[in-house]
Design a protein around this motif. Structure first.
Motif, PDB file in Angstrom:
ATOM      1  N   ARG A 196       7.569  21.618  29.201  1.00 16.23           N
ATOM      2  CA  ARG A 196       7.368  22.125  27.839  1.00 16.23           C
ATOM      3  C   ARG A 196       8.040  21.212  26.817  1.00 16.23           C
ATOM      4  O   ARG A 196       8.403  21.648  25.722  1.00 16.23           O
ATOM      5  CB  ARG A 196       7.913  23.550  27.719  1.00 16.23           C
ATOM      6  CG  ARG A 196       7.211  24.549  28.609  1.00 16.23           C
ATOM      7  CD  ARG A 196       7.741  25.971  28.444  1.00 16.23           C
ATOM      8  NE  ARG A 196       9.189  26.082  28.400  1.00 16.23           N
ATOM      9  CZ  ARG A 196       9.999  26.164  29.459  1.00 16.23           C
ATOM     10  NH1 ARG A 196       9.498  26.119  30.671  1.00 16.23           N
ATOM     11  NH2 ARG A 196      11.297  26.287  29.319  1.00 16.23           N
ATOM     12  N   THR A 197       8.220  19.951  27.169  1.00 12.68           N
ATOM     13  CA  THR A 197       8.853  18.987  26.275  1.00 12.68           C
ATOM     14  C   THR A 197       8.005  18.793  25.024  1.00 12.68           C
ATOM     15  O   THR A 197       6.787  18.680  25.115  1.00 12.68           O
ATOM     16  CB  THR A 197       9.050  17.641  27.004  1.00 12.68           C
ATOM     17  OG1 THR A 197       9.902  17.865  28.125  1.00 12.68           O
ATOM     18  CG2 THR A 197       9.648  16.596  26.108  1.00 12.68           C
ATOM     19  N   ASN A 198       8.653  18.761  23.890  1.00  7.37           N
ATOM     20  CA  ASN A 198       7.960  18.535  22.628  1.00  7.37           C
ATOM     21  C   ASN A 198       7.434  17.100  22.600  1.00  7.37           C
ATOM     22  O   ASN A 198       8.214  16.145  22.576  1.00  7.37           O
ATOM     23  CB  ASN A 198       8.933  18.776  21.462  1.00  7.37           C
ATOM     24  CG  ASN A 198       8.284  18.614  20.115  1.00  7.37           C
ATOM     25  OD1 ASN A 198       7.526  17.669  19.866  1.00  7.37           O
ATOM     26  ND2 ASN A 198       8.568  19.544  19.225  1.00  7.37           N
ATOM     27  N   ASP A 215       5.751  15.348  20.326  1.00 10.10           N
ATOM     28  CA  ASP A 215       5.993  14.573  19.108  1.00 10.10           C
ATOM     29  C   ASP A 215       7.433  14.073  19.057  1.00 10.10           C
ATOM     30  O   ASP A 215       7.691  12.907  18.732  1.00 10.10           O
ATOM     31  CB  ASP A 215       5.685  15.404  17.859  1.00 10.10           C
ATOM     32  CG  ASP A 215       4.207  15.760  17.772  1.00 10.10           C
ATOM     33  OD1 ASP A 215       3.370  14.932  18.169  1.00 10.10           O
ATOM     34  OD2 ASP A 215       3.895  16.874  17.301  1.00 10.10           O
ATOM     35  N   LYS A 216       8.381  14.923  19.403  1.00  7.89           N
ATOM     36  CA  LYS A 216       9.794  14.543  19.418  1.00  7.89           C
ATOM     37  C   LYS A 216      10.037  13.470  20.482  1.00  7.89           C
ATOM     38  O   LYS A 216      10.799  12.523  20.262  1.00  7.89           O
ATOM     39  CB  LYS A 216      10.657  15.782  19.691  1.00  7.89           C
ATOM     40  CG  LYS A 216      12.132  15.499  19.827  1.00  7.89           C
ATOM     41  CD  LYS A 216      12.741  15.083  18.505  1.00  7.89           C
ATOM     42  CE  LYS A 216      14.249  15.002  18.647  1.00  7.89           C
ATOM     43  NZ  LYS A 216      14.803  13.761  18.159  1.00  7.89           N
ATOM     44  N   ARG A 217       9.374  13.594  21.643  1.00  9.32           N
ATOM     45  CA  ARG A 217       9.538  12.601  22.712  1.00  9.32           C
ATOM     46  C   ARG A 217       9.066  11.233  22.236  1.00  9.32           C
ATOM     47  O   ARG A 217       9.736  10.232  22.467  1.00  9.32           O
ATOM     48  CB  ARG A 217       8.768  13.042  23.956  1.00  9.32           C
ATOM     49  CG  ARG A 217       8.828  12.037  25.092  1.00  9.32           C
ATOM     50  CD  ARG A 217       8.128  12.529  26.335  1.00  9.32           C
ATOM     51  NE  ARG A 217       6.757  12.898  26.060  1.00  9.32           N
ATOM     52  CZ  ARG A 217       6.073  13.802  26.770  1.00  9.32           C
ATOM     53  NH1 ARG A 217       6.632  14.421  27.785  1.00  9.32           N
ATOM     54  NH2 ARG A 217       4.826  14.083  26.468  1.00  9.32           N
ATOM     55  N   ASN A 257      13.920  21.415  29.474  1.00  8.70           N
ATOM     56  CA  ASN A 257      12.627  21.933  29.013  1.00  8.70           C
ATOM     57  C   ASN A 257      11.465  21.295  29.776  1.00  8.70           C
ATOM     58  O   ASN A 257      10.434  20.987  29.181  1.00  8.70           O
ATOM     59  CB  ASN A 257      12.496  21.656  27.516  1.00  8.70           C
ATOM     60  CG  ASN A 257      11.853  22.799  26.782  1.00  8.70           C
ATOM     61  OD1 ASN A 257      11.602  23.849  27.348  1.00  8.70           O
ATOM     62  ND2 ASN A 257      11.567  22.597  25.503  1.00  8.70           N
ATOM     63  N   GLN A 290      10.639  13.907  30.689  1.00 10.07           N
ATOM     64  CA  GLN A 290      10.775  15.297  30.270  1.00 10.07           C
ATOM     65  C   GLN A 290      12.219  15.589  29.888  1.00 10.07           C
ATOM     66  O   GLN A 290      13.155  15.039  30.468  1.00 10.07           O
ATOM     67  CB  GLN A 290      10.379  16.235  31.423  1.00 10.07           C
ATOM     68  CG  GLN A 290       8.923  16.130  31.844  1.00 10.07           C
ATOM     69  CD  GLN A 290       8.009  16.753  30.817  1.00 10.07           C
ATOM     70  OE1 GLN A 290       8.204  17.896  30.388  1.00 10.07           O
ATOM     71  NE2 GLN A 290       6.995  16.006  30.412  1.00 10.07           N
ATOM     72  N   LYS A 291      12.374  16.453  28.898  1.00  9.35           N
ATOM     73  CA  LYS A 291      13.715  16.921  28.564  1.00  9.35           C
ATOM     74  C   LYS A 291      14.215  17.730  29.763  1.00  9.35           C
ATOM     75  O   LYS A 291      13.509  18.600  30.278  1.00  9.35           O
ATOM     76  CB  LYS A 291      13.701  17.825  27.334  1.00  9.35           C
ATOM     77  CG  LYS A 291      13.772  17.098  26.035  1.00  9.35           C
ATOM     78  CD  LYS A 291      15.158  16.569  25.797  1.00  9.35           C
ATOM     79  CE  LYS A 291      15.367  16.237  24.332  1.00  9.35           C
ATOM     80  NZ  LYS A 291      16.691  15.742  24.073  1.00  9.35           N
TER      81      LYS A 291
END
Length: 120
Positions: free
Chosen positions: A47-49, A51-53, A44, A40-41
């Motif tokens: 609620r980590t994105n 697709d970006k991860r 965030n 996880q960010k």
């Protein structure tokens, strides 16, 4: 009288969850989401994105999604066990440098046998 005593004993034992215990059951394993969701960010969490991860994992060297378990421990051709360990450490370090943290067992509330909502 024997039947009565056995019935009372059975009720008392079932009240103690003796019959409900599943040998070897571990909520952290059976309820745990795929490995990728544990990353996880830090700013965030939950609620980590997604697709970006996945893009970040690919840029760090992950080749195969494997249903979210990733290929961190896969020994590709011409790789030794030491190479696999070095690759995994390199990927994990890369993800941490991108601002990710690994929550691992914090994804599951083992006492209540449910997901915590921290890992998406």
């Amino acid at each position: 009288m024997r039947i009565f005593c056995l019935s009372v004993l059975a009720v008392l034992l079932s009240a103690c969850d003796t019959f409900n215990v599943v040998p070897g059951y571990n909520p952290y394993v059976s309820l745990a989401p795929p490995v990728i969701q544990g990353w996880q960010k830090a700013d965030n969490v939950g609620r980590t994105n997604v697709d970006k991860r996945w893009q970040d994992f690919q840029s760090c060297g992950v080749k195969n999604y494997n249903n979210g378990t990733l290929d961190l421990s896969v020994e590709y051709s011409n790789m030794s066990t030491d190479d696999v360990i070095k690759r995994r450490r390199r990927i994990e370090s890369c993800m941490k440098n991108k601002g990710y943290i690994y929550l691992g067992s914090k994804c599951v509330d083992g006492k209540n046998n449910k997901l915590t909502g921290l890992c998406n």
